[in-house]
Design a protein around this motif. Sequence first.
Motif, PDB file in Angstrom:
ATOM      1  N   ALA A  26      68.505 148.881   9.054  1.00 25.98           N
ATOM      2  CA  ALA A  26      68.900 148.696  10.455  1.00 25.98           C
ATOM      3  C   ALA A  26      68.933 147.210  10.743  1.00 25.98           C
ATOM      4  N   ALA A  27      70.020 146.746  11.396  1.00 22.31           N
ATOM      5  CA  ALA A  27      70.171 145.320  11.716  1.00 22.31           C
ATOM      6  C   ALA A  27      70.612 145.174  13.165  1.00 22.31           C
ATOM      7  N   LEU A  28      69.892 144.387  13.954  1.00 22.03           N
ATOM      8  CA  LEU A  28      70.173 144.201  15.376  1.00 22.03           C
ATOM      9  C   LEU A  28      70.410 142.727  15.660  1.00 22.03           C
ATOM     10  N   ASN A  29      71.363 142.452  16.633  1.00 23.55           N
ATOM     11  CA  ASN A  29      71.562 141.060  17.027  1.00 23.55           C
ATOM     12  C   ASN A  29      70.572 140.685  18.125  1.00 23.55           C
ATOM     13  N   ASP A  30      70.602 139.427  18.534  1.00 23.50           N
ATOM     14  CA  ASP A  30      69.620 138.938  19.508  1.00 23.50           C
ATOM     15  C   ASP A  30      69.741 139.663  20.841  1.00 23.50           C
ATOM     16  N   ALA A  31      70.972 139.959  21.227  1.00 24.50           N
ATOM     17  CA  ALA A  31      71.162 140.624  22.519  1.00 24.50           C
ATOM     18  C   ALA A  31      70.542 142.013  22.515  1.00 24.50           C
ATOM     19  N   ALA A  32      70.635 142.719  21.413  1.00 18.80           N
ATOM     20  CA  ALA A  32      70.030 144.047  21.331  1.00 18.80           C
ATOM     21  C   ALA A  32      68.511 143.953  21.402  1.00 18.80           C
ATOM     22  N   GLN A  33      67.954 142.933  20.750  1.00 15.07           N
ATOM     23  CA  GLN A  33      66.501 142.759  20.800  1.00 15.07           C
ATOM     24  C   GLN A  33      66.048 142.411  22.214  1.00 15.07           C
ATOM     25  N   ALA A  34      66.866 141.585  22.931  1.00 20.85           N
ATOM     26  CA  ALA A  34      66.534 141.226  24.317  1.00 20.85           C
ATOM     27  C   ALA A  34      66.583 142.460  25.205  1.00 20.85           C
ATOM     28  N   ARG A  35      67.384 143.413  24.830  1.00 24.63           N
ATOM     29  CA  ARG A  35      67.503 144.675  25.555  1.00 24.63           C
ATOM     30  C   ARG A  35      66.271 145.558  25.322  1.00 24.63           C
ATOM     31  N   GLY A  36      65.435 145.174  24.369  1.00 26.88           N
ATOM     32  CA  GLY A  36      64.237 145.960  24.088  1.00 26.88           C
ATOM     33  C   GLY A  36      64.370 146.876  22.898  1.00 26.88           C
ATOM     34  N   LEU A  37      65.476 146.779  22.185  1.00 30.08           N
ATOM     35  CA  LEU A  37      65.670 147.607  20.997  1.00 30.08           C
ATOM     36  C   LEU A  37      65.036 146.928  19.773  1.00 30.08           C
ATOM     37  N   SER A  38      64.683 147.735  18.785  1.00 30.48           N
ATOM     38  CA  SER A  38      64.014 147.202  17.585  1.00 30.48           C
ATOM     39  C   SER A  38      64.548 147.889  16.339  1.00 30.48           C
ATOM     40  N   ALA A  39      64.815 147.087  15.300  1.00 29.04           N
ATOM     41  CA  ALA A  39      65.244 147.656  14.020  1.00 29.04           C
ATOM     42  C   ALA A  39      64.163 148.552  13.442  1.00 29.04           C
ATOM     43  N   ASN A  40      62.920 148.177  13.667  1.00 30.61           N
ATOM     44  CA  ASN A  40      61.798 148.995  13.195  1.00 30.61           C
ATOM     45  C   ASN A  40      61.880 150.407  13.747  1.00 30.61           C
ATOM     46  N   ASP A  41      62.183 150.512  15.065  1.00 33.88           N
ATOM     47  CA  ASP A  41      62.276 151.827  15.705  1.00 33.88           C
ATOM     48  C   ASP A  41      63.425 152.646  15.125  1.00 33.88           C
ATOM     49  N   MET A  42      64.517 151.968  14.799  1.00 38.96           N
ATOM     50  CA  MET A  42      65.662 152.671  14.239  1.00 38.96           C
ATOM     51  C   MET A  42      65.305 153.305  12.886  1.00 38.96           C
ATOM     52  N   VAL A  43      64.606 152.534  12.038  1.00 41.52           N
ATOM     53  CA  VAL A  43      64.219 153.062  10.729  1.00 41.52           C
ATOM     54  C   VAL A  43      63.242 154.214  10.892  1.00 41.52           C
ATOM     55  N   ARG A  44      62.319 154.091  11.827  1.00 40.05           N
ATOM     56  CA  ARG A  44      61.350 155.164  12.056  1.00 40.05           C
ATOM     57  C   ARG A  44      62.036 156.425  12.578  1.00 40.05           C
ATOM     58  N   THR A  45      63.135 156.253  13.321  1.00 39.04           N
ATOM     59  CA  THR A  45      63.891 157.413  13.794  1.00 39.04           C
ATOM     60  C   THR A  45      64.510 158.156  12.615  1.00 39.04           C
TER      61      THR A  45
ATOM     62  N   LYS B  55      61.014 143.944  10.669  1.00 38.41           N
ATOM     63  CA  LYS B  55      60.926 143.177  11.899  1.00 38.41           C
ATOM     64  C   LYS B  55      61.895 143.758  12.932  1.00 38.41           C
ATOM     65  N   ALA B  56      61.889 143.122  14.093  1.00 39.20           N
ATOM     66  CA  ALA B  56      62.741 143.628  15.171  1.00 39.20           C
ATOM     67  C   ALA B  56      64.220 143.439  14.863  1.00 39.20           C
ATOM     68  N   ASP B  57      64.542 142.401  14.073  1.00 40.29           N
ATOM     69  CA  ASP B  57      65.957 142.142  13.807  1.00 40.29           C
ATOM     70  C   ASP B  57      66.480 142.902  12.595  1.00 40.29           C
ATOM     71  N   VAL B  58      65.646 143.039  11.553  1.00 40.01           N
ATOM     72  CA  VAL B  58      66.067 143.747  10.344  1.00 40.01           C
ATOM     73  C   VAL B  58      64.892 144.573   9.822  1.00 40.01           C
ATOM     74  N   ALA B  59      65.161 145.814   9.527  1.00 42.41           N
ATOM     75  CA  ALA B  59      64.135 146.694   8.925  1.00 42.41           C
ATOM     76  C   ALA B  59      64.826 147.591   7.910  1.00 42.41           C
ATOM     77  N   GLN B  60      64.058 148.045   6.926  1.00 41.74           N
ATOM     78  CA  GLN B  60      64.646 148.935   5.938  1.00 41.74           C
ATOM     79  C   GLN B  60      63.609 149.918   5.434  1.00 41.74           C
ATOM     80  N   GLY B  61      64.100 150.984   4.835  1.00 40.45           N
ATOM     81  CA  GLY B  61      63.203 152.010   4.309  1.00 40.45           C
ATOM     82  C   GLY B  61      63.904 152.830   3.252  1.00 40.45           C
ATOM     83  N   GLY B  62      63.226 153.873   2.828  1.00 44.83           N
ATOM     84  CA  GLY B  62      63.791 154.729   1.792  1.00 44.83           C
ATOM     85  C   GLY B  62      63.300 156.143   1.957  1.00 44.83           C
ATOM     86  N   GLY B  63      63.953 157.059   1.234  1.00 41.58           N
ATOM     87  CA  GLY B  63      63.568 158.455   1.303  1.00 41.58           C
ATOM     88  C   GLY B  63      64.055 159.205   0.081  1.00 41.58           C
ATOM     89  N   THR B  64      63.763 160.496   0.071  1.00 45.74           N
ATOM     90  CA  THR B  64      64.109 161.306  -1.100  1.00 45.74           C
ATOM     91  C   THR B  64      64.985 162.507  -0.761  1.00 45.74           C
TER      92      THR B  64
END
Length: 892
Positions: free
Chosen positions: A833-852, A864-873
Amino acid sequence: MSSAEIRNRFLAHFEARGHTVVPSASLLLDDPNLLFVNAGMVPFKPYFLGQETPPYPRAASVQKCIRTPDIEEVGKTTRHGTFFEMCGNFSFGDYFKEGAIELAWELVTRPQADGGFGLDESILYPSVLDGDDEAIALWKKVTGLSDDRIVRLPPKENYWSMGVPGPGGPCSEILIDRGPEFGADRDWDAGDRYLEFWNLVFMQDELSAVRSKSDFDIAGQLPKKNIDTGMGLERVAYLLQGKSNMYEIDVVFPVIEKTMALTGKAYGAAYDDDVRFRVVADHVRSSMMLIGDGVTPGNEGRGYVLRRLLRRAVRNVRLLGYDDPALPELLPVSRDRMGESYPELHADWDRIAQVAFAEEEAFRKTLQAGTQIFDLAAGEVKRSGAATIPGQKAFALHDTYGFPIDLTLEMAAEAGLQVDEEGFRQLMAEQRERAKADARAKKGQHADTGVYRGILDEHGPTEWLAYETLETESRALAVLQTGAPVRSLAEGEVGEVVLDRTPFYAESGGQVADAGVIEFDGGRLEVLDVQRPVRGLVVHQVRVVEGELAVSTAAATRGLHAKVDPEWRTGARQAHSGTHIVHAALREVLGPTALQSGSYNRPGYLRLDFGWLNSLSPEQVHQIEEVSNHALRADLPVGWQYMTLGEARDWGALALFGETYDDQKVRVVEIGGPWSRELCGGTHVDHSSQVGTIVVTGESSVGSGNRRIEALTGVEGFAYLARERDVVSQLTSMLKTQPDDLVGRVGDLVERLRQAEKEMERIRMAQLLAAGGDLAARAVDVNGVKLVTHRVDGAAAADVRTLALDVRGRLPGDAPGVVVVIGAVDGKVSVVAALNDAAQARGLSANDMVRTVAPYVDGRGGGKADVAQGGGTDSSRIDEALAAVSAAVAQA
């Protein structure tokens, strides 16, 4: 009186009284119950257990010993040391109680001017097992001491056993009164006042139903009564040198003096520092002696003990304030002191130093890494508001990373923290108990050799003719199955046959047993294995191929025809001589510190283990092979002769670490004269050229500080080369080139393939990034957010991240932008998940997207709030996961 003089006087005293002086055995003996020799009687244990016939009626030795169960107590008392020398005299059915008492008392009390130790009789107290009236009477008779000078002690103190069924008996100690400053008058357990320095074991009982070392049944008297004594050389040294403990004697204290010079600290000024000085002196000496006998640092068994000793020594020097490499300063001091009694320390110094110094360097790096791990643990504790580092953390630092508890305590104090020492000690105690349980489990590993002992006693030793012939006419002395005598062996059955004479080589010295057959009228036996369960007796494991072997018929005449497979023996001889040649070549290429630590050879194959810290380069391996084959081409003569062990060592013959050799006669095999001289009982070729060829097929690690070379010999070696020739022929045909040009041609093909792969990767990335522009252009407006969700099959984590960041960079910067890309390849899911500065100012977080996404793909992740990543099976619900992201953005 110096330690060397004490040793010399002890041996001279007993040699003059008919004892055979036996050199110290290696600290490493092939005993399933022991890591190290821990008592002077250990090398003689087969004689006491009745497994072997002693070659002399009485013997004396000064044996190197190592004991490490109380390693944490070293330096805290005068009694705990890891390395020590045990002076002992032994009688195998010869003299008994009176003789042992006379010999000990004479040496102890005889004036020094007359070759004795000159101890004052008035402060000596013999002890006996309470109730052993015979020993009491003999002590009075021999010494003239009054009854009140004989100390009666309970079985816990004065009854000896090995903790397994076998011999045992009462014992007598000689105690010396060191004066009231060491304890109360006639309080035999009072500190160090009444110091025991010599123990005389009267081995007279046959023990059974052994439940522990002090709980057993006495089945009866031994047929032959034996004597086993032990006099601690270090204890006698500090008594005669006027010192208060073993750390201050002439062969130990110089290391303390050197440590004082390095650290600027004074011995005797502070108790804690004194303990550290003593630990250093003890462990430096112990480590040197272990390395000298072939141990290398490792993570288990003997290697772990050595590693711990070396690291404790280095650590304690550091705690005394010296941070530079210490062993190059201290180890030579110990060598110079111990070298008078053990000259091999000087001869083998380069190897000993190489092993020890490399381990110190490795530990210094461990300390650096451990410090970082400690800092993390300390930071966690402080952030939690606590003030104590948990015992589990301290134990993990110690056990997993080799980080000493003393250093953990020191650093914790500096950080204003405490350590849960009780929890740490509990975990250490549990670990020690597991180790003790393992040791107790091994107590049952004594082979039951009674039946073989009986055969040997009745018929005498096997006439072993493996050096002279491949065939013998033999008679069966016994036929056994599952360890018990039987009347016959039927067709298809497996059992054991003992012959009066045999041509079969019994497995020994790394060489496997001969293969072959035993034929008789109407039948044939296949020989599966040949062993020596007791010295002098050769036992053949056989399978009945034809007929039935009846004991009555086989034992009546020499009607058994034993035949070694000549092809098998030829291959075995080639491999064994090849092992010696590779060993000599190894030392020629790498230097004299490259010493064999083990070997195995069978027809056509050999492997040789040797102490070495680094992997060999291809050039070194080639040189070893080249030197070996030059030795074959030189047609070096191969010969052997018998001599004493001392003569063999003087002759420069090499002995395998941990092997036991006959003190009276050893067999030295030489190839090309001094080029290769080794103690060996194996079968060999007559000239080196008969080995055929030596083809090195591999070089690898077999543990810390140990390497292994594998090679083929004879027909097997030529077959290996023929297979390689065939491969070369096929490749040259396929590539239409000549053998000399093959490497270059294959290299060209590999390079072209590499360039093609790079070009394909460039094209693939270009296509991937080209898709980024299209994805950005198709961004969906969700609740005022430019949202891109995309699934890309066949993409791994790196590609997914590249695409997500590229798409984010193409979105307009003045509006909130969210990009979530999910890739799947080979069942593995990657999420970025990758977010720009405006999205982060809006209160959105890349971390939350990955957790979703995570629950849908059976995964996890973060960032972090701007870039997060994960994996699954689980890739089956990726589309649902992307829909969940859209829903989450819509609700934000």
